[in-house]
Scaffold this active site. Structure first.
Site, PDB file in Angstrom:
ATOM      1  N   TRP A  39       0.983  -1.164  -0.025  1.00 15.01           N
ATOM      2  CA  TRP A  39      -0.043   0.051  -0.057  1.00 15.01           C
ATOM      3  C   TRP A  39       0.805   1.083  -0.064  1.00 15.01           C
ATOM      4  CZ3 TRP A  39      -4.349  -1.322  -1.947  1.00 15.01           C
ATOM      5  CH2 TRP A  39      -4.852  -2.660  -1.370  1.00 15.01           C
ATOM      6  N   ASP A  43      -1.938   6.656   6.551  1.00 17.38           N
ATOM      7  CA  ASP A  43      -2.685   5.429   6.057  1.00 17.38           C
ATOM      8  C   ASP A  43      -3.174   4.688   6.877  1.00 17.38           C
ATOM      9  OD1 ASP A  43      -4.363   3.698   4.776  1.00 17.38           O
ATOM     10  OD2 ASP A  43      -3.120   3.294   3.253  1.00 17.38           O
ATOM     11  N   LYS A  94     -12.232  -2.301   6.669  1.00 12.11           N
ATOM     12  CA  LYS A  94     -11.232  -3.024   7.316  1.00 12.11           C
ATOM     13  C   LYS A  94     -11.855  -2.987   8.973  1.00 12.11           C
ATOM     14  CE  LYS A  94      -8.519  -3.389   3.645  1.00 12.11           C
ATOM     15  NZ  LYS A  94      -7.446  -2.298   3.179  1.00 12.11           N
TER      16      LYS A  94
HETATM   17  C1  LIG Z   1      -7.110  -1.990   1.846  1.00 16.74           C
HETATM   18  C2  LIG Z   1      -5.991  -0.894   1.979  1.00 16.74           C
HETATM   19  C3  LIG Z   1      -5.886   0.189   1.186  1.00 16.74           C
HETATM   20  C4  LIG Z   1      -6.792   0.109   0.013  1.00 16.74           C
HETATM   21  O1  LIG Z   1      -8.136   0.382   0.135  1.00 16.74           O
HETATM   22  P1  LIG Z   1      -9.274   0.521  -1.078  1.00 16.74           P
HETATM   23  O2  LIG Z   1     -10.212   1.026  -0.178  1.00 16.74           O
HETATM   24  O3  LIG Z   1      -9.399  -0.963  -1.515  1.00 16.74           O
HETATM   25  O4  LIG Z   1      -8.883   1.594  -2.002  1.00 16.74           O
HETATM   26  C5  LIG Z   1      -5.046   1.149   1.467  1.00 16.74           C
HETATM   27  N1  LIG Z   1      -4.212   1.198   2.297  1.00 16.74           N
HETATM   28  C6  LIG Z   1      -4.331   0.015   3.390  1.00 16.74           C
HETATM   29  C7  LIG Z   1      -3.364   0.128   4.164  1.00 16.74           C
HETATM   30  C8  LIG Z   1      -4.912  -0.882   3.209  1.00 16.74           C
HETATM   31  O5  LIG Z   1      -5.219  -1.980   4.186  1.00 16.74           O
END
Ligand SMILES: *Cc1c(COP(=O)(O)O)cnc(C)c1O
Length: 360
Positions: free
Chosen positions: A103, A172, A196
């Site tokens: 990511w 993030d 998540k």
């Molecule tokens: C899943 C994830 C993303 C991407 O998320 P989307 O909503 O699918 O674009 C970005 N960063 C992290 C740390 C993630 O776990």
């Protein structure tokens, strides 16, 4: 009734049963209006109340005042990889990133389209099995921001101590947002997809401090400008109403449980059960992450052979443990223990791991 399952999916992921039941109860008739929340305008007072209370709950749980704006956007965490530098990284400036996994790499790739990217530290040399040490001096003082990924969902590593830096800290938090107490005030911008840990797919949360907001470019399309959404209270265009409603229910559930202190204790207990099992069977289960970098959210481990890993994934699924097959970048097994996973789920998985070892 179908078999009882434990949902270890990495994302979209488990949601609290209580939240799903409440949503079911309110699905056809939201608070006596005779319609579903999915059928009403985002300009109604019913929706406004959802928007406002979700915002207030975020602030309350995170200990943030109104110098932080909360934005409910579409596009997922991935859209933020581009939207962040589009707003904040001018062509002639530098942003600093820490490369800790897939990511982070994707975020770096997008930032490079806008300005200069400085990689202050990377864990690529050891297949992202650790969080690299970062000193303040590794971050150029003229960086517009430092970007980190608090939890590396795929590799199973997590920051447990955050870098102290003079430049705005951007994070993030897609896969560990609201999973533990943090000094959220140390961050200038936090973003994450809800799917998540705090809701269904479809809504992305951006939390941005006023001073950083003021620095956003005005030369970009209106819809991509953080200032647009901050000024319009996330109502510039139609927001993802239903996912935001579910997020609100999840935040209420968290508050009822006792807030982040209680959630954190439960998450601590859950990961301990699994890592202890790995530790007690260290000639059979091999954790991918180095000890001081272990994620509480996503536990990645290998078995002695690929054949056994296949069998573990297959047998665990048959026994009701869903979503344990690891991501191809690491292989093996990944157990995701997000907020909604009860301690019982981790204990049952630990039992399964012991039994699998004895019989295989
Ligand atoms: C899943 C994830 C993303 C991407 O998320 P989307 O909503 O699918 O674009 C970005 N960063 C992290 C740390 C993630 O776990």
């Amino acid at each position: 009734m179908s078999q009882k399952v434990y949902n270890f999916n990495a994302g979209p992921a488990i949601l609290p049963k209580e939240v799903l039941l409440k949503a079911q109860k309110e699905l056809l008739d939201y608070h006596g209006i005779g319609m579903s929340v999915m059928e009403i305008s985002h300009r109604t007072k019913e929706y406004e109340e959802i928007n406002d209370s979700a915002t207030a709950l975020f602030r309350e749980l995170m200990g943030l005042d109104d110098s932080y704006k909360l934005l409910f956007l579409g596009g997922g965490g991935s859209t933020q990889f581009a939207m962040l530098p589009m707003n904040l990284l001018p062509k002639d400036r530098t942003a600093t990133y820490v490369e800790t996994g897939t990511w982070a790499e994707k975020a770096i790739k997008e930032a490079k389209r806008f300005g200069t990217v400085h990689i202050a530290a990377s864990s690529k040399d050891k297949n992202h099995s650790y969080i690299p040490k970062l000193n303040g001096s590794d971050v150029p003082a003229d960086s517009v921001y430092l970007h980190i990924t608090s939890n590396n969902t795929i590799f199973g590593t997590q920051w447990h101590e955050f870098p102290k830096v003079a430049v705005p800290l951007v994070c993030d938090m897609s896969s560990d947002i609201l999973s533990r107490r943090l000094n959220f005030k140390d961050f200038s911008l936090i973003y994450g997809g809800a799917q998540k840990n705090i809701g269904p797919a479809g809504v992305t949360i951006v939390i941005i401090k006023d001073d950083l907001l003021a620095m956003c470019s005005d030369a970009i399309p209106t819809i991509f400008n953080y200032k647009t959404h901050a000024a319009e209270n996330s109502l510039y265009n139609t927001p993802p109403v239903f996912p935001i409603y579910i997020v609100k229910l999840v935040l209420e559930w968290m508050k009822e449980k006792g807030g982040l202190a209680v959630i954190e204790e439960q998450n601590r207990a859950k990961q301990e059960v699994i890592y202890d099992t790995i530790g007690q069977n260290s000639d059979y289960y091999f954790g991918h992450a180095q000890k001081d970098s272990r994620s509480w959210m996503n536990i990645t481990f290998r078995l002695p052979t690929a054949v056994l890993e296949e069998k573990f994934a297959k047998d665990s699924k048959a026994a009701g443990f869903i979503g344990l097959k690891g991501h191809r970048s690491v292989g093996g097994i990944r157990a995701s223990l997000y907020n909604a996973m009860p301690l019982e789920g981790a204990e049952k998985l630990a039992e399964f791991m012991q039994k699998f070892r004895r019989t295989n």
